[in-house]
Design an enzyme around this catalytic site. Structure first.
Site, PDB file in Angstrom:
ATOM      1  N   HIS A 276      11.502 -46.231  14.902  1.00 51.19           N
ATOM      2  CA  HIS A 276      11.265 -47.053  13.918  1.00 51.19           C
ATOM      3  C   HIS A 276      10.886 -46.377  12.701  1.00 51.19           C
ATOM      4  O   HIS A 276       9.789 -45.619  13.057  1.00 51.19           O
ATOM      5  CB  HIS A 276      10.748 -48.546  14.044  1.00 51.19           C
ATOM      6  CG  HIS A 276       9.400 -48.372  14.612  1.00 51.19           C
ATOM      7  ND1 HIS A 276       8.239 -48.383  13.952  1.00 51.19           N
ATOM      8  CD2 HIS A 276       8.841 -48.419  15.859  1.00 51.19           C
ATOM      9  CE1 HIS A 276       7.091 -48.219  14.461  1.00 51.19           C
ATOM     10  NE2 HIS A 276       7.301 -48.241  15.927  1.00 51.19           N
ATOM     11  N   ASP A 288       3.555 -43.185  16.438  1.00 50.62           N
ATOM     12  CA  ASP A 288       4.106 -44.539  16.495  1.00 50.62           C
ATOM     13  C   ASP A 288       4.394 -44.586  14.839  1.00 50.62           C
ATOM     14  O   ASP A 288       3.837 -45.203  13.859  1.00 50.62           O
ATOM     15  CB  ASP A 288       3.034 -45.366  16.834  1.00 50.62           C
ATOM     16  CG  ASP A 288       3.895 -46.896  16.873  1.00 50.62           C
ATOM     17  OD1 ASP A 288       5.177 -47.100  16.830  1.00 50.62           O
ATOM     18  OD2 ASP A 288       3.043 -47.760  17.105  1.00 50.62           O
ATOM     19  N   GLU A 322       9.581 -52.676  12.559  1.00 50.80           N
ATOM     20  CA  GLU A 322       9.442 -52.936  13.847  1.00 50.80           C
ATOM     21  C   GLU A 322       7.881 -53.762  14.036  1.00 50.80           C
ATOM     22  O   GLU A 322       7.825 -54.400  15.004  1.00 50.80           O
ATOM     23  CB  GLU A 322       9.507 -51.809  14.820  1.00 50.80           C
ATOM     24  CG  GLU A 322       9.473 -51.812  16.200  1.00 50.80           C
ATOM     25  CD  GLU A 322       8.008 -52.106  16.935  1.00 50.80           C
ATOM     26  OE1 GLU A 322       7.733 -52.724  17.804  1.00 50.80           O
ATOM     27  OE2 GLU A 322       6.880 -51.474  16.377  1.00 50.80           O
ATOM     28  N   GLU A 323       7.256 -53.156  13.307  1.00 53.59           N
ATOM     29  CA  GLU A 323       5.761 -53.597  13.668  1.00 53.59           C
ATOM     30  C   GLU A 323       5.265 -54.903  13.488  1.00 53.59           C
ATOM     31  O   GLU A 323       4.508 -55.677  14.025  1.00 53.59           O
ATOM     32  CB  GLU A 323       4.790 -52.624  12.818  1.00 53.59           C
ATOM     33  CG  GLU A 323       4.746 -51.304  13.216  1.00 53.59           C
ATOM     34  CD  GLU A 323       4.333 -50.800  14.571  1.00 53.59           C
ATOM     35  OE1 GLU A 323       3.946 -51.833  15.426  1.00 53.59           O
ATOM     36  OE2 GLU A 323       4.333 -49.722  14.995  1.00 53.59           O
ATOM     37  N   ASP A 348       9.943 -44.891  21.239  1.00 55.91           N
ATOM     38  CA  ASP A 348       8.833 -45.625  20.642  1.00 55.91           C
ATOM     39  C   ASP A 348       7.616 -45.636  21.489  1.00 55.91           C
ATOM     40  O   ASP A 348       6.859 -46.573  21.560  1.00 55.91           O
ATOM     41  CB  ASP A 348       9.153 -47.041  19.983  1.00 55.91           C
ATOM     42  CG  ASP A 348       8.174 -47.621  19.266  1.00 55.91           C
ATOM     43  OD1 ASP A 348       7.385 -47.223  18.837  1.00 55.91           O
ATOM     44  OD2 ASP A 348       8.296 -48.893  19.102  1.00 55.91           O
ATOM     45  N   HIS A 419      -1.827 -47.271  16.287  1.00 53.82           N
ATOM     46  CA  HIS A 419      -2.321 -48.202  15.086  1.00 53.82           C
ATOM     47  C   HIS A 419      -3.469 -47.959  14.709  1.00 53.82           C
ATOM     48  O   HIS A 419      -4.337 -48.792  14.120  1.00 53.82           O
ATOM     49  CB  HIS A 419      -2.156 -49.671  15.598  1.00 53.82           C
ATOM     50  CG  HIS A 419      -0.894 -50.009  16.145  1.00 53.82           C
ATOM     51  ND1 HIS A 419      -0.722 -51.251  16.670  1.00 53.82           N
ATOM     52  CD2 HIS A 419       0.331 -49.452  15.878  1.00 53.82           C
ATOM     53  CE1 HIS A 419       0.758 -51.398  16.909  1.00 53.82           C
ATOM     54  NE2 HIS A 419       1.182 -50.413  16.689  1.00 53.82           N
TER      55      HIS A 419
HETATM   56 ZN   LIG Z   1       6.043 -48.388  17.350  1.00 48.05          ZN
END
Ligand SMILES: [Zn+2]
Length: 452
Positions: A276, A288, A322-323, A348, A419
């Site tokens: 993503h 990520d 995606e998030e 991912d 994140h």
């Molecule tokens: Zn991800």
């Protein structure tokens, strides 16, 4: 009797020759990737010239342009954009937090969770209540009103695969605000979804339950989480102050960026490989999921470089959103309904040393994939589990019965970065990243050749 034996022998001989061919081909692919890979330099461009790319941000569109160029350079027959609806949530500045014990204020390392509402410009100060589990929230529901609920549920260290600890703890991030608002809480602060030893707060998506009032919700770094917990446990009168200007703007338009490589025998049957394109805003989204995007692009580049010609059309998909809400994946699946899909693979779970693949498929298909383990083992992959694909491809299996999979790299360090502000290019190792691409390329080659 003799004839049967002869047939068995010739089948075994044929399989042996085939396995040898495959092993020679995968070695060639490995040499290509380990000497000429563009994965690391592509990741450098994405992370350093585009940077954080939260859905709806200006970088969303810069990232799409980066993806279009990278897929073109890797040799896609055609590259196109697939329009989808994406959310547009903004942080609106720096989030703040303070621990207040007996009039003494200590700053806290906090970050608002994705989709959180604002506290208003003055922030919110309220007595804190420490909640360690969902059972405790229910037991103490009459004490919640007017307070800031601090959820301190920890990653269970006994899970070897850390994604299992994440899955176990994650509901405090995603559902904690509404469950506390139900009993009158004014805000929630959640222990970051990590077991790292630093103090970076980790953001991530949260979802409001429309039946209850919306309250602001933030994550706090682990060292600060321990500090809040001990202050409360020492029976001190503890208050928390939180401030965020986070808010949602109207939904907007984004795009899945898709590169296609046409199949020679079955051009209308598709194999999907993807990652993503969006990321959370505190960092560069290197693990990520920059890693997943460059993995997919490298599968294309490397298979072309060794002169492979796929039987099926292979699609390299950089999924939007995606998030936050999965808008990109939803769009891809709504189009896939009208097409024939053979398999979809995503990356991912970071750019770390590959260990295996998890699959969402019927047991016979998983068994078939397991027979390829000896071919992948020299490059690090030793298992195929039945744990499903990732967030962007899972619905292909659930809704359309298409087998799906996800690369499973070593998980020990992933949640140190996930994140958080340290998910940057410098924390990705070139060799580990390349080995991920290599195993994905080999797996795709085997699925294209033998089906799944
Ligand atoms: Zn991800």
């Amino acid at each position: 009797m003799h004839r049967i034996l002869l047939t068995v022998c010739s089948v075994l001989f044929f399989n042996l020759i085939q396995a040898q061919d495959d092993s020679i081909f995968i070695r060639k692919l490995a040499d290509e990737i380990l000497t000429n890979s563009k994965a690391y330099s592509n990741l450098h461009t994405l992370t350093k010239s585009v940077g954080p790319r939260l859905s709806g941000s200006p970088q969303t569109y810069k990232a799409e342009e980066w993806g279009r160029q990278a897929l073109t350079e890797a040799g896609a027959d055609k590259v196109y954009l697939q329009q989808c609806q994406i959310p547009h949530w903004v942080r609106g500045g720096k989030d703040e937090g303070k621990l207040i014990v007996g009039g003494k204020e200590t700053p806290l390392n906090v970050i608002a969770l994705g989709n959180s509402i604002s506290t208003g410009p003055k922030g919110i100060t309220a007595p804190a209540i420490l909640i360690n589990s969902w059972e405790e929230l229910e037991q103490r529901k009459n004490e919640i009103k007017g307070k800031i609920v601090f959820y301190n549920y920890k990653f269970n260290p006994r899970f070897i695969h850390v994604f299992k600890a994440y899955a176990d703890a994650n509901s405090f991030r995603t559902r904690g605000a509404s469950r506390a608002a139900q009993y009158g809480a004014v805000a929630t602060v959640v222990r970051s979804m990590s077991e790292s030893t630093n103090n970076f707060p980790h953001t991530g998506g949260m979802i409001y339950n429309d039946s209850f009032p919306k309250i602001p919700t933030l994550a706090v770094g682990l060292l600060d989480a321990d500090k809040i917990a001990s202050a409360i446990q020492e029976n001190k009168t503890v208050s928390l102050y939180v401030k965020t200007n986070a808010h949602a703007l109207p939904d907007t338009i984004g795009y899945n960026v898709i590169g296609e490589w046409k199949g020679s025998e079955f051009p209308d049957e598709y194999i999907t490989v993807g990652g993503h394109l969006d990321s959370w805003d505190p960092a560069e989204g290197a693990h990520d999921d920059g890693a997943g995007c460059v993995h997919a692009i490298e599968v294309l580049r490397s298979l072309k470089a060794v002169g492979y010609h796929p039987k099926h059309t292979i699609r390299f998909v950089l999924f939007a959103d995606e998030e936050n809400k999965g808008g990109g994946s939803a769009k891809y699946i709504s189009e896939a309904k009208n097409e024939k899909h053979l398999f979809a693979l995503e990356s991912d779970a970071g750019g770390f040393t590959p260990r295996g693949f998890s699959l969402g498929a019927t047991p016979d298909r998983i068994e078939k994939a397991r027979q390829w383990i000896p071919l992948l083992q020299p490059y690090g992959v030793y298992e195929f589990t039945a744990d499903g694909g990732g967030a962007d491809v899972d619905s292909l299996y659930i809704k359309l019965n298409v087998p799906v999979g996800e690369l499973v790299p070593d998980s020990q360090r992933y949640f140190d970065f996930h994140h958080a502000a340290n998910d940057i290019f410098e924390n990705v190792n070139k060799r580990e990243l390349e080995l991920g691409a290599l195993n994905m390329a080999a797996f795709i080659y085997l699925v294209d050749k033998y089906g799944l």
